[in-house]
Design an enzyme around this catalytic site. Structure first.
Site, PDB file in Angstrom:
ATOM      1  N   ARG A  82       0.825  -1.197   0.000  1.00 36.38           N
ATOM      2  CA  ARG A  82       0.000   0.000   0.000  1.00 36.38           C
ATOM      3  C   ARG A  82       0.859   1.246   0.000  1.00 36.38           C
ATOM      4  O   ARG A  82       0.591   2.205  -0.713  1.00 36.38           O
ATOM      5  CB  ARG A  82      -0.904   0.000   1.240  1.00 36.38           C
ATOM      6  CG  ARG A  82      -1.570   1.324   1.513  1.00 36.38           C
ATOM      7  CD  ARG A  82      -2.671   1.189   2.520  1.00 36.38           C
ATOM      8  NE  ARG A  82      -3.582   0.136   2.136  1.00 36.38           N
ATOM      9  CZ  ARG A  82      -4.189  -0.686   3.001  1.00 36.38           C
ATOM     10  NH1 ARG A  82      -3.990  -0.562   4.287  1.00 36.38           N
ATOM     11  NH2 ARG A  82      -5.004  -1.623   2.562  1.00 36.38           N
ATOM     12  N   TYR A  83       1.865   1.260   0.850  1.00 37.58           N
ATOM     13  CA  TYR A  83       2.763   2.411   0.940  1.00 37.58           C
ATOM     14  C   TYR A  83       3.920   2.196  -0.032  1.00 37.58           C
ATOM     15  O   TYR A  83       4.281   1.053  -0.321  1.00 37.58           O
ATOM     16  CB  TYR A  83       3.316   2.516   2.361  1.00 37.58           C
ATOM     17  CG  TYR A  83       2.272   2.774   3.425  1.00 37.58           C
ATOM     18  CD1 TYR A  83       1.728   4.043   3.573  1.00 37.58           C
ATOM     19  CD2 TYR A  83       1.867   1.764   4.282  1.00 37.58           C
ATOM     20  CE1 TYR A  83       0.791   4.290   4.574  1.00 37.58           C
ATOM     21  CE2 TYR A  83       0.930   2.005   5.278  1.00 37.58           C
ATOM     22  CZ  TYR A  83       0.400   3.268   5.422  1.00 37.58           C
ATOM     23  OH  TYR A  83      -0.515   3.515   6.407  1.00 37.58           O
ATOM     24  N   ARG A  96       7.131   0.145   1.715  1.00 34.81           N
ATOM     25  CA  ARG A  96       7.040  -0.980   2.653  1.00 34.81           C
ATOM     26  C   ARG A  96       5.845  -1.880   2.345  1.00 34.81           C
ATOM     27  O   ARG A  96       4.846  -1.427   1.826  1.00 34.81           O
ATOM     28  CB  ARG A  96       7.004  -0.489   4.098  1.00 34.81           C
ATOM     29  CG  ARG A  96       5.946   0.525   4.414  1.00 34.81           C
ATOM     30  CD  ARG A  96       6.440   1.408   5.580  1.00 34.81           C
ATOM     31  NE  ARG A  96       5.406   2.247   6.143  1.00 34.81           N
ATOM     32  CZ  ARG A  96       5.012   3.400   5.608  1.00 34.81           C
ATOM     33  NH1 ARG A  96       5.507   3.814   4.455  1.00 34.81           N
ATOM     34  NH2 ARG A  96       4.093   4.132   6.199  1.00 34.81           N
ATOM     35  N   CYS A 154      -2.352 -18.061  15.464  1.00 36.81           N
ATOM     36  CA  CYS A 154      -2.054 -17.043  16.482  1.00 36.81           C
ATOM     37  C   CYS A 154      -2.032 -17.701  17.858  1.00 36.81           C
ATOM     38  O   CYS A 154      -2.646 -18.739  18.051  1.00 36.81           O
ATOM     39  CB  CYS A 154      -3.136 -15.966  16.494  1.00 36.81           C
ATOM     40  SG  CYS A 154      -3.293 -15.069  14.953  1.00 36.81           S
ATOM     41  N   CYS A 180      -8.151 -13.226  18.922  1.00 36.53           N
ATOM     42  CA  CYS A 180      -8.758 -12.043  19.502  1.00 36.53           C
ATOM     43  C   CYS A 180     -10.092 -11.807  18.806  1.00 36.53           C
ATOM     44  O   CYS A 180     -10.166 -11.821  17.582  1.00 36.53           O
ATOM     45  CB  CYS A 180      -7.849 -10.839  19.298  1.00 36.53           C
ATOM     46  SG  CYS A 180      -6.147 -11.207  19.776  1.00 36.53           S
ATOM     47  N   CYS A 212     -10.264  -9.041  16.043  1.00 32.31           N
ATOM     48  CA  CYS A 212      -9.178  -9.045  15.052  1.00 32.31           C
ATOM     49  C   CYS A 212      -9.598  -8.467  13.698  1.00 32.31           C
ATOM     50  O   CYS A 212     -10.648  -8.794  13.166  1.00 32.31           O
ATOM     51  CB  CYS A 212      -8.677 -10.473  14.848  1.00 32.31           C
ATOM     52  SG  CYS A 212      -7.351 -10.563  13.635  1.00 32.31           S
ATOM     53  N   ARG A 221      -8.200  -9.200  10.960  1.00 32.38           N
ATOM     54  CA  ARG A 221      -8.161 -10.275   9.956  1.00 32.38           C
ATOM     55  C   ARG A 221      -8.988 -11.473  10.411  1.00 32.38           C
ATOM     56  O   ARG A 221      -8.623 -12.619  10.181  1.00 32.38           O
ATOM     57  CB  ARG A 221      -6.718 -10.678   9.680  1.00 32.38           C
ATOM     58  CG  ARG A 221      -5.942  -9.488   9.255  1.00 32.38           C
ATOM     59  CD  ARG A 221      -4.793  -9.742   8.342  1.00 32.38           C
ATOM     60  NE  ARG A 221      -4.110  -8.467   8.237  1.00 32.38           N
ATOM     61  CZ  ARG A 221      -3.058  -8.126   8.988  1.00 32.38           C
ATOM     62  NH1 ARG A 221      -2.508  -8.996   9.812  1.00 32.38           N
ATOM     63  NH2 ARG A 221      -2.547  -6.930   8.886  1.00 32.38           N
ATOM     64  N   ASP A 244     -11.044  -1.140  13.860  1.00 29.77           N
ATOM     65  CA  ASP A 244     -11.424  -1.171  12.446  1.00 29.77           C
ATOM     66  C   ASP A 244     -12.879  -1.599  12.288  1.00 29.77           C
ATOM     67  O   ASP A 244     -13.455  -2.211  13.184  1.00 29.77           O
ATOM     68  CB  ASP A 244     -10.525  -2.162  11.688  1.00 29.77           C
ATOM     69  CG  ASP A 244      -9.092  -1.662  11.564  1.00 29.77           C
ATOM     70  OD1 ASP A 244      -8.907  -0.434  11.447  1.00 29.77           O
ATOM     71  OD2 ASP A 244      -8.174  -2.494  11.583  1.00 29.77           O
ATOM     72  N   ASP A 248      -6.938   3.450  10.792  1.00 30.25           N
ATOM     73  CA  ASP A 248      -6.547   2.853   9.527  1.00 30.25           C
ATOM     74  C   ASP A 248      -7.742   3.097   8.603  1.00 30.25           C
ATOM     75  O   ASP A 248      -8.831   2.556   8.823  1.00 30.25           O
ATOM     76  CB  ASP A 248      -6.262   1.353   9.716  1.00 30.25           C
ATOM     77  CG  ASP A 248      -5.093   0.896   8.856  1.00 30.25           C
ATOM     78  OD1 ASP A 248      -4.844   1.552   7.815  1.00 30.25           O
ATOM     79  OD2 ASP A 248      -4.442  -0.092   9.203  1.00 30.25           O
ATOM     80  N   LYS A 308      -2.826   4.473   7.432  1.00 28.13           N
ATOM     81  CA  LYS A 308      -3.009   4.957   8.791  1.00 28.13           C
ATOM     82  C   LYS A 308      -2.982   6.486   8.827  1.00 28.13           C
ATOM     83  O   LYS A 308      -2.084   7.093   8.272  1.00 28.13           O
ATOM     84  CB  LYS A 308      -1.902   4.395   9.688  1.00 28.13           C
ATOM     85  CG  LYS A 308      -1.951   2.891   9.778  1.00 28.13           C
ATOM     86  CD  LYS A 308      -0.783   2.337  10.563  1.00 28.13           C
ATOM     87  CE  LYS A 308      -0.782   0.824  10.569  1.00 28.13           C
ATOM     88  NZ  LYS A 308      -0.449   0.240   9.243  1.00 28.13           N
TER      89      LYS A 308
HETATM   90  C1  LIG Z   1       0.468  -0.656   9.031  1.00 27.98           C
HETATM   91  C2  LIG Z   1       0.891  -1.035   7.712  1.00 27.98           C
HETATM   92  C3  LIG Z   1       2.226  -0.912   7.323  1.00 27.98           C
HETATM   93  C4  LIG Z   1       3.286  -0.339   8.234  1.00 27.98           C
HETATM   94  O1  LIG Z   1       2.969   0.996   8.526  1.00 27.98           O
HETATM   95  P1  LIG Z   1       3.876   1.877   9.509  1.00 27.98           P
HETATM   96  O2  LIG Z   1       3.065   3.112   9.740  1.00 27.98           O
HETATM   97  O3  LIG Z   1       5.153   2.126   8.797  1.00 27.98           O
HETATM   98  O4  LIG Z   1       4.082   1.076  10.752  1.00 27.98           O
HETATM   99  C5  LIG Z   1       2.557  -1.282   6.044  1.00 27.98           C
HETATM  100  N1  LIG Z   1       1.639  -1.754   5.180  1.00 27.98           N
HETATM  101  C6  LIG Z   1       0.330  -1.882   5.533  1.00 27.98           C
HETATM  102  C7  LIG Z   1      -0.636  -2.385   4.529  1.00 27.98           C
HETATM  103  C8  LIG Z   1      -0.084  -1.534   6.813  1.00 27.98           C
HETATM  104  O5  LIG Z   1      -1.361  -1.683   7.161  1.00 27.98           O
HETATM  105  S1  SF4 Z   2      -5.211  -9.541  16.666  1.00 25.75           S
HETATM  106 FE1  SF4 Z   2      -5.700 -11.108  15.114  1.00 25.75          FE
HETATM  107  S2  SF4 Z   2      -3.753 -11.528  14.098  1.00 25.75           S
HETATM  108 FE2  SF4 Z   2      -3.282 -10.547  16.061  1.00 25.75          FE
HETATM  109  S3  SF4 Z   2      -3.027 -12.237  17.512  1.00 25.75           S
HETATM  110 FE3  SF4 Z   2      -5.144 -11.560  17.672  1.00 25.75          FE
HETATM  111  S4  SF4 Z   2      -6.234 -12.933  16.278  1.00 25.75           S
HETATM  112 FE4  SF4 Z   2      -4.078 -13.051  15.725  1.00 25.75          FE
END
Ligand SMILES: *Cc1c(COP(=O)(O)O)cnc(C)c1O
Ligand code: SF4
Length: 375
Positions: free
Chosen positions: A98-99, A102, A111, A115, A118, A120, A278, A315, A322
């Site tokens: 996305r960025y 990175r 995991c 959670c 979560c 995901r 989220d 986010d 973010k």
């Molecule tokens: C959070 C995130 C990152 C890392 O973001 P930082 O602000 O640098 O910690 C990179 N890619 C995605 C898709 C993210 O959600």
């Molecule tokens: S927040 Fe989601 S990905 Fe992170 S430990 Fe909990 S269940 Fe796993």
């Protein structure tokens, strides 16, 4: 507390397998409606390992809420499955780019606990580990994209894999010259600290610069066990950060958050982010007003060490990344000055220096700084 004694000596795999991983086991530990629990866990799996289970003091407490399934998970009209558009920004399976510089890399779906809030939720719990070819393809993608200088290895939780598997991935990544830093996002130091073994630390320390961002949400998660795990990782030279999620009924209280942030520093973890929850399907009952997050930052900034103040971020839904939210500190901004408010509510003025005119308010006779001469 008695139940927790000796937990530290147990092999982490036994700690992980012990505890609760289905509705029947849940009903054996707590007075819950088993039919309801079956309905929820059919959609979203449950996993409360033996260690994390031992932190629950009573039903409904801040630890319980994070891991015990709730029928409300099935009645959420606002959330969606992939609110951050992680799939849309995914050029290749298991990778979100996305960025510009990175990437986020999902290495597994396991995991230490599941959670309930979560992001995901749609993915975690799938017991199959990713085929090596799939992982290889994601690594190839990074190799072919020289702009990528930072990788977040996430999941699931990478530290749930065996040492040899983690090491294989780290070796592949470290062989990519343009990849400067590797970060691992892991709940292990908080939720399964027994997994942090000397062997794991000795392996990880070979792949610096390596960072670990862990995830604590409540001061009661800071225990002798988690302190030991974080200390071992820090001793291996790994800077530790924390990504906390703002959760109703868990930590939506400035005093609780302040205690958590201070305790994290005491176990050598630097608070990094507080996330607004989220819009994930099945998590509506955890969401707070955005104002609550700002109230928390106001209660931290100036009132405790700056080290203890993370960034509060949303986010952005749909993949905007973010976005940091900062309580208003600029009262007024005009041609001559900026009027600022401090943490006590007092007002201060700072001259507004026009851009490109840095010397306008105090010309130095030498036309710059006079070099300091000790003789
Ligand atoms: C959070 C995130 C990152 C890392 O973001 P930082 O602000 O640098 O910690 C990179 N890619 C995605 C898709 C993210 O959600
Ligand atoms: S927040 Fe989601 S990905 Fe992170 S430990 Fe909990 S269940 Fe796993």
């Amino acid at each position: 507390m008695a139940e927790r004694e000796g937990a530290w000596d147990e092999d982490w795999r036994d700690v992980f397998r012990g505890g609760v991983s289905n509705a029947e086991q849940l009903a054996a530990h707590f007075d819950i409606d088993i039919e309801e629990a079956r309905r929820v866990t059919k959609e979203f799996p449950v996993r409360i390992n033996k260690y994390y289970l031992s932190l629950i003091e009573e039903p409904g407490d801040a630890i319980w809420r994070q891991v015990v399934p709730d029928p409300l998970e099935l009645t959420d009209s606002l959330g969606c499955e992939d609110p951050l558009g992680e799939e849309d920004d995914s050029p290749i399976l298991n990778l979100t780019h996305r960025y510009p510089d990175r990437v986020l890399f999902y290495i597994n779906h396991q995991c230490p606990i599941y959670c309930r809030f979560c992001t995901r939720k749609r993915k975690v719990g799938d017991p199959h580990s990713l085929p090596k070819e799939e992982v290889m393809k994601a690594i190839d993608y990074i190799r072919e994209h020289p702009e990528v200088r930072d990788i977040v290895v996430s999941g699931g939780d990478a530290l749930m894999l065996s040492e040899s598997r983690i090491e294989w991935v780290l070796q592949q990544l470290r062989a990519i010259p343009h990849l400067e830093i590797i970060r691992i996002a892991s709940r292990v130091p908080c939720a399964l600290p027994q997994r942090v073994t000397p062997e794991l630390c000795d392996m990880l320390r070979k792949y610096h610069p390596l960072y670990i961002n862990t995830h604590f949400n409540h001061p009661r998660e800071v225990t002798p066990e988690t302190a030991k795990a974080c200390g071992m990782l820090a001793d291996a030279g790994i800077p530790l950060g924390c990504q906390t999620v703002l959760l109703k009924g868990v930590n939506d209280d400035p005093e609780v958050m302040k205690e958590l942030m201070q305790k994290l520093l005491s176990i050598r973890v630097k608070p990094y982010y507080i996330y607004q929850a989220d819009l994930v399907f099945g998590t509506a009952h955890f969401r707070t007003a955005v104002e609550k997050g700002l109230e928390i930052i106001r209660a931290l900034r100036g009132h405790t060490s700056g080290m203890a103040v993370p960034h509060y971020v949303i986010d952005a839904p749909g993949g905007g990344g973010k976005i940091a939210l900062v309580p208003e500190s600029i009262v007024e901004w005009n041609d001559d000055e900026i009027v600022l408010r401090n943490y006590e509510g007092n007002v201060y003025r700072y001259p507004n220096i026009p851009p490109g005119d840095a010397n306008a308010h105090g010309e130095s006779p030498a036309g710059g700084l006079t070099p300091f001469d000790p003789d």
